[in-house]
Design a protein around this motif. Structure first.
Motif, short mmCIF file in Angstrom:
data_model
loop_
_atom_site.label_atom_id
_atom_site.label_comp_id
_atom_site.label_asym_id
_atom_site.label_seq_id
_atom_site.Cartn_x
_atom_site.Cartn_y
_atom_site.Cartn_z
N ASN A 159 7.60 9.75 -1.69
CA ASN A 159 6.30 9.75 -2.38
C ASN A 159 6.17 8.48 -3.23
OD1 ASN A 159 4.04 10.27 -3.99
ND2 ASN A 159 4.42 12.47 -3.93
N SER A 160 5.05 7.77 -3.04
CA SER A 160 4.89 6.48 -3.73
C SER A 160 4.74 6.65 -5.24
CB SER A 160 3.68 5.73 -3.16
OG SER A 160 2.51 6.48 -3.41
N LYS A 163 7.84 5.38 -6.85
CA LYS A 163 8.30 4.02 -6.52
C LYS A 163 7.77 3.03 -7.54
CE LYS A 163 9.27 4.51 -1.68
NZ LYS A 163 8.35 5.45 -0.97
N ASP A 164 8.48 1.92 -7.70
CA ASP A 164 8.02 0.80 -8.54
C ASP A 164 7.70 1.22 -9.97
OD1 ASP A 164 8.12 -0.91 -6.29
OD2 ASP A 164 6.19 -0.08 -5.64
N ASN A 201 18.17 3.01 -3.74
CA ASN A 201 17.25 2.15 -4.50
C ASN A 201 17.96 1.56 -5.72
OD1 ASN A 201 14.52 3.20 -3.14
ND2 ASN A 201 15.78 4.97 -3.66
N GLN A 204 15.95 0.00 -8.69
CA GLN A 204 14.97 0.75 -9.48
C GLN A 204 15.66 1.37 -10.70
OE1 GLN A 204 13.12 4.15 -7.52
NE2 GLN A 204 11.41 4.11 -8.98
#
Ligand code: C5P
Length: 319
Positions: A159-160, A163-164, A201, A204
């Motif tokens: 799921n975005s 992210k980031d 990741n 992150q």
């Protein structure tokens, strides 16, 4: 509505909640499922400045760093980010927004104001897509509970939303902060997916909050409340407000203390209605809000119309 007016003045008690919420609170007190033994003293006489300075002096953000058992034994030093959350932004942010997920933010048109801040904190699965006008679209950090990480319905992997952004996860641990007990019996087992996510990741920033930090926050709430509060961790919202007070010179909190738009709609992105989401059942949410109301330095008008509270950051305050 009179409850809302009194909450704006900081003049409410649990006795004014509906009987169902009062019963839920009582049941949590009796269950004491995290084994809380409050040893502090109750001190509800502090001025707002003293309360602010208590928070600043007594509570320290801590995350699992792999130095203590069982995490040390399990090799977590190499799983956790090399830079600690405290050191991630050594110069801190200027002004920050904390966006609560309350239904009352619908039709607020606060999106533009929220996005104008240097950093924006959101919670759990609260989306921005489709709600930009009211909640904005910038996200710097997301605080997530262990259900988000473990329940497949949230699609934590993929799921975005997750992210980031800086991710900060937490799970209710015993009040003793016994890490062995917690590791063996978490509320939801976030440890395995955490390690997996970290290895996939590595760049992150993703942290797990230390139970000591969460219970220090709880102690301050209880010390500064006349009533016995639920012996359960503070809500993600309160945890997030504290984290932003540590990282920002000014914190603007939206729809934590409800605006005139107050509603039983739990989240702006769901159809579920329950007053407990705003006033608390499991979490000592009502008492958290009374503390935040006491520390508010913003305009009353902004509280009523925007549901906005303004708090100084710890670095910009003289204590
Ligand atoms: O429900 P959830 O924990 O994801 O919401 C994020 C935070 O927003 C809560 O922990 C709570 O502090 C705040 N909140 C609120 N009123 C609501 C819903 C959420 O104050 N109706």
């Amino acid at each position: 509505k009179s409850f809302l007016f009194r909450l704006w003045r900081g003049d409410v008690s649990s006795k004014m909640l509906n009987p169902r919420l009062q019963k839920a609170m009582k049941d949590y007190l009796n269950a004491n499922k995290h084994g809380v033994k409050f040893r502090g003293k109750q001190n509800s006489q502090l001025t707002s400045e003293q309360l602010f300075c208590e928070l600043k002096a007594r509570v320290k953000i801590r995350t699992i760093d792999g130095e203590e058992a069982p995490f040390s034994v399990l090799g977590w030093k190499k799983h956790v980010p090399q830079t600690s959350l405290n050191k991630l932004y050594p110069r801190g942010f200027g002004s920050c927004a904390v966006v609560m997920s309350a239904g009352a933010i619908l039709n607020s048109s606060l999106g533009h104001e929220i996005d104008s801040h240097d950093a924006v904190l959101r919670f759990n699965s609260a989306p921005t897509k489709g709600y930009e006008k009211d909640v904005g679209n910038k996200t710097t950090m997301r605080i997530i509970n262990s259900q988000i990480v473990t329940n497949p319905n949230y699609h934590f992997v993929g799921n975005s939303l997750y992210k980031d952004v800086i991710l900060v996860a937490w799970d209710p641990a015993p009040y003793s902060s016994n890490l062995d007990k917690w590791y063996k019996n978490p509320d939801y087992n976030l440890f395995t997916p955490y390690v997996q996510h970290r290895s996939k990741n590595p760049n992150q920033p993703f942290y797990i909050l230390h139970p000591k930090f969460i219970w220090q926050l709880w102690d301050i709430i209880q010390e500064n409340t006349k009533e016995k509060i639920q012996p359960n961790p503070p809500s993600s919202g309160f945890i997030g407000i504290f984290i932003m007070m540590s990282m920002c010179s000014e914190v603007h909190v939206y729809e934590y203390i409800p605006s005139i738009r107050q509603t039983d709609l739990c989240h702006y992105h769901e159809h579920y209605h329950d007053a407990a989401c705003t006033l608390g059942a499991y979490h000592p949410l009502l008492y958290e809000k009374l503390l935040v109301q006491r520390m508010n330095t913003g305009l009353k008008e902004d509280l009523y119309r925007k549901g906005k509270v303004v708090l100084p950051g710890f670095r910009s305050a003289r204590c």
